[in-house]
Design a protein around this motif. Structure first.
Motif, mmCIF file in Angstrom:
data_model
loop_
_atom_site.group_PDB
_atom_site.id
_atom_site.type_symbol
_atom_site.label_atom_id
_atom_site.label_comp_id
_atom_site.label_asym_id
_atom_site.label_seq_id
_atom_site.Cartn_x
_atom_site.Cartn_y
_atom_site.Cartn_z
ATOM 1 N N ILE A 46 -11.839 4.082 1.424
ATOM 2 C CA ILE A 46 -11.537 4.104 -0.011
ATOM 3 C C ILE A 46 -10.764 2.846 -0.385
ATOM 4 O O ILE A 46 -11.065 2.187 -1.386
ATOM 5 C CB ILE A 46 -10.761 5.386 -0.393
ATOM 6 C CG1 ILE A 46 -11.680 6.609 -0.245
ATOM 7 C CG2 ILE A 46 -10.202 5.291 -1.812
ATOM 8 C CD1 ILE A 46 -10.952 7.936 -0.361
ATOM 9 N N ALA A 47 -9.784 2.486 0.430
ATOM 10 C CA ALA A 47 -8.972 1.295 0.144
ATOM 11 C C ALA A 47 -9.805 0.018 0.225
ATOM 12 O O ALA A 47 -9.686 -0.859 -0.642
ATOM 13 C CB ALA A 47 -7.785 1.217 1.100
ATOM 14 N N THR A 48 -10.647 -0.095 1.257
ATOM 15 C CA THR A 48 -11.394 -1.344 1.431
ATOM 16 C C THR A 48 -12.612 -1.442 0.530
ATOM 17 O O THR A 48 -12.921 -2.525 0.034
ATOM 18 C CB THR A 48 -11.816 -1.533 2.905
ATOM 19 O OG1 THR A 48 -12.561 -0.398 3.329
ATOM 20 C CG2 THR A 48 -10.607 -1.738 3.796
ATOM 21 N N LEU A 49 -13.285 -0.324 0.280
ATOM 22 C CA LEU A 49 -14.504 -0.367 -0.529
ATOM 23 C C LEU A 49 -14.230 -0.212 -2.018
ATOM 24 O O LEU A 49 -14.876 -0.856 -2.852
ATOM 25 C CB LEU A 49 -15.502 0.697 -0.068
ATOM 26 C CG LEU A 49 -15.992 0.571 1.376
ATOM 27 C CD1 LEU A 49 -16.906 1.735 1.740
ATOM 28 C CD2 LEU A 49 -16.696 -0.763 1.595
ATOM 29 N N GLN A 50 -13.288 0.660 -2.381
ATOM 30 C CA GLN A 50 -13.007 0.921 -3.792
ATOM 31 C C GLN A 50 -11.772 0.174 -4.298
ATOM 32 O O GLN A 50 -11.554 0.103 -5.502
ATOM 33 C CB GLN A 50 -12.830 2.425 -4.032
ATOM 34 C CG GLN A 50 -14.058 3.240 -3.717
ATOM 35 C CD GLN A 50 -13.807 4.731 -3.862
ATOM 36 O OE1 GLN A 50 -12.818 5.168 -4.445
ATOM 37 N NE2 GLN A 50 -14.705 5.534 -3.326
ATOM 38 N N GLY A 51 -10.953 -0.310 -3.377
ATOM 39 C CA GLY A 51 -9.745 -1.018 -3.786
ATOM 40 C C GLY A 51 -8.665 -0.110 -4.350
ATOM 41 O O GLY A 51 -7.819 -0.549 -5.122
ATOM 42 N N THR A 52 -8.707 1.173 -3.947
ATOM 43 C CA THR A 52 -7.690 2.123 -4.417
ATOM 44 C C THR A 52 -7.115 2.866 -3.222
ATOM 45 O O THR A 52 -7.699 2.894 -2.144
ATOM 46 C CB THR A 52 -8.283 3.152 -5.408
ATOM 47 O OG1 THR A 52 -9.274 3.941 -4.749
ATOM 48 C CG2 THR A 52 -8.886 2.464 -6.618
ATOM 49 N N HIS B 115 -1.320 7.308 -6.892
ATOM 50 C CA HIS B 115 -2.644 6.689 -6.807
ATOM 51 C C HIS B 115 -2.511 5.265 -7.335
ATOM 52 O O HIS B 115 -1.886 5.031 -8.364
ATOM 53 C CB HIS B 115 -3.638 7.505 -7.638
ATOM 54 C CG HIS B 115 -5.053 7.246 -7.293
ATOM 55 N ND1 HIS B 115 -6.045 7.252 -8.231
ATOM 56 C CD2 HIS B 115 -5.664 6.983 -6.116
ATOM 57 C CE1 HIS B 115 -7.205 7.005 -7.647
ATOM 58 N NE2 HIS B 115 -6.992 6.843 -6.364
ATOM 59 N N PHE B 116 -3.123 4.305 -6.629
ATOM 60 C CA PHE B 116 -2.813 2.903 -6.877
ATOM 61 C C PHE B 116 -4.064 2.043 -6.834
ATOM 62 O O PHE B 116 -4.909 2.202 -5.953
ATOM 63 C CB PHE B 116 -1.815 2.433 -5.799
ATOM 64 C CG PHE B 116 -1.073 1.190 -6.121
ATOM 65 C CD1 PHE B 116 -0.048 1.189 -7.055
ATOM 66 C CD2 PHE B 116 -1.378 0.002 -5.480
ATOM 67 C CE1 PHE B 116 0.664 0.034 -7.339
ATOM 68 C CE2 PHE B 116 -0.684 -1.159 -5.758
ATOM 69 C CZ PHE B 116 0.340 -1.146 -6.697
ATOM 70 N N ASP B 117 -4.170 1.129 -7.790
ATOM 71 C CA ASP B 117 -5.232 0.121 -7.827
ATOM 72 C C ASP B 117 -4.689 -1.108 -7.110
ATOM 73 O O ASP B 117 -3.769 -1.773 -7.612
ATOM 74 C CB ASP B 117 -5.600 -0.198 -9.281
ATOM 75 C CG ASP B 117 -6.717 -1.213 -9.413
ATOM 76 O OD1 ASP B 117 -6.748 -2.190 -8.640
ATOM 77 O OD2 ASP B 117 -7.551 -1.037 -10.319
ATOM 78 N N ILE B 118 -5.244 -1.408 -5.949
ATOM 79 C CA ILE B 118 -4.712 -2.469 -5.095
ATOM 80 C C ILE B 118 -4.846 -3.839 -5.756
ATOM 81 O O ILE B 118 -3.917 -4.644 -5.743
ATOM 82 C CB ILE B 118 -5.388 -2.436 -3.710
ATOM 83 C CG1 ILE B 118 -5.064 -1.106 -3.019
ATOM 84 C CG2 ILE B 118 -4.957 -3.619 -2.854
ATOM 85 C CD1 ILE B 118 -5.911 -0.790 -1.805
ATOM 86 N N LYS B 119 -5.993 -4.119 -6.363
ATOM 87 C CA LYS B 119 -6.230 -5.428 -6.978
ATOM 88 C C LYS B 119 -5.348 -5.645 -8.209
ATOM 89 O O LYS B 119 -4.727 -6.684 -8.371
ATOM 90 C CB LYS B 119 -7.707 -5.573 -7.354
ATOM 91 C CG LYS B 119 -8.077 -6.963 -7.815
ATOM 92 C CD LYS B 119 -9.569 -7.072 -8.031
ATOM 93 C CE LYS B 119 -9.932 -8.487 -8.433
ATOM 94 N NZ LYS B 119 -11.371 -8.610 -8.695
ATOM 95 N N ALA B 120 -5.285 -4.635 -9.073
ATOM 96 C CA ALA B 120 -4.498 -4.754 -10.302
ATOM 97 C C ALA B 120 -3.004 -4.548 -10.052
ATOM 98 O O ALA B 120 -2.185 -4.843 -10.917
ATOM 99 C CB ALA B 120 -4.996 -3.753 -11.342
ATOM 100 N N GLN B 121 -2.651 -4.013 -8.869
ATOM 101 C CA GLN B 121 -1.250 -3.748 -8.516
ATOM 102 C C GLN B 121 -0.553 -2.849 -9.536
ATOM 103 O O GLN B 121 0.538 -3.132 -10.012
ATOM 104 C CB GLN B 121 -0.471 -5.064 -8.346
ATOM 105 C CG GLN B 121 -0.875 -5.867 -7.130
ATOM 106 C CD GLN B 121 -0.432 -5.182 -5.843
ATOM 107 O OE1 GLN B 121 0.761 -5.046 -5.599
ATOM 108 N NE2 GLN B 121 -1.381 -4.743 -5.037
ATOM 109 N N ARG B 122 -1.233 -1.740 -9.868
ATOM 110 C CA ARG B 122 -0.639 -0.771 -10.796
ATOM 111 C C ARG B 122 -1.146 0.633 -10.475
ATOM 112 O O ARG B 122 -2.148 0.795 -9.782
ATOM 113 C CB ARG B 122 -0.956 -1.135 -12.238
ATOM 114 C CG ARG B 122 -2.423 -1.112 -12.573
ATOM 115 C CD ARG B 122 -2.666 -1.410 -14.055
ATOM 116 N NE ARG B 122 -4.062 -1.435 -14.364
ATOM 117 C CZ ARG B 122 -4.829 -0.359 -14.538
ATOM 118 N NH1 ARG B 122 -4.310 0.840 -14.440
ATOM 119 N NH2 ARG B 122 -6.112 -0.468 -14.801
#
Length: 162
Positions: A53-59, A118-125
């Protein structure tokens, strides 16, 4: 759809490198063991691979608060049973309980509540859970009855250790 297991558990052996000079599991390693157990249980029981989920969806979910109480020491080479459950959730957060027992679950070693956002890794929010994820969380939700605070929960569990 078959009902999902709400109280998964797994066993781990306390490793030498994770112990303090008294051969007790180091306090900070309890958290590592409990979070590792939950990660494996999510994969085994629900097919939820948090790494993918983290690597494919970025969350993913980030820990924002951890409360832990140590009741009895876990010793080097001891096999412990770790039981976890989702005790609360919202549109963007989770509250997970983990209890570490001796192998046959007759004595509680430690209890932890971890609040995860729950966190959006790319947007950092922070990020809201999808409708599909909310339906899944509803299926595995297993609240703690009559103990609304961590401190009250610990007191109840201490009574079980007597």
């Amino acid at each position: 759809m078959a009902s999902l297991k709400k109280l998964p558990e797994s066993k781990m052996r306390v490793q030498y490198q994770d112990c303090d000079p008294f051969n007790h599991l180091n306090n900070s390693r309890y958290i590592d063991y409990m979070m590792a157990a939950r990660t494996e249980q999510l994969l085994e029981h629900y097919g939820l691979n948090t790494f993918e989920i983290a690597t494919l969806q970025g969350t993913g979910w980030v820990s924002v608060e951890t409360k832990i109480s140590y009741l009895l020491p876990a010793l080097w080479m001891e096999v412990v049973t770790i039981e976890t459950r989702l005790i609360a959730y919202s549109n963007s957060s989770l509250l997970v309980e983990a209890i570490t027992y001796n192998e046959d679950k007759t004595h509680i070693k430690a209890v932890m509540w971890a609040k995860l956002v729950h966190f959006d890794i790319k947007a950092q929010r922070s990020l809201k859970h999808s409708d599909e994820l909310m339906r899944f969380l509803e299926q595995i939700h297993y609240p703690v009855e009559h103990q609304p605070t961590f401190e009250e929960r610990v007191q109840t569990l201490k009574q079980l250790n007597r």
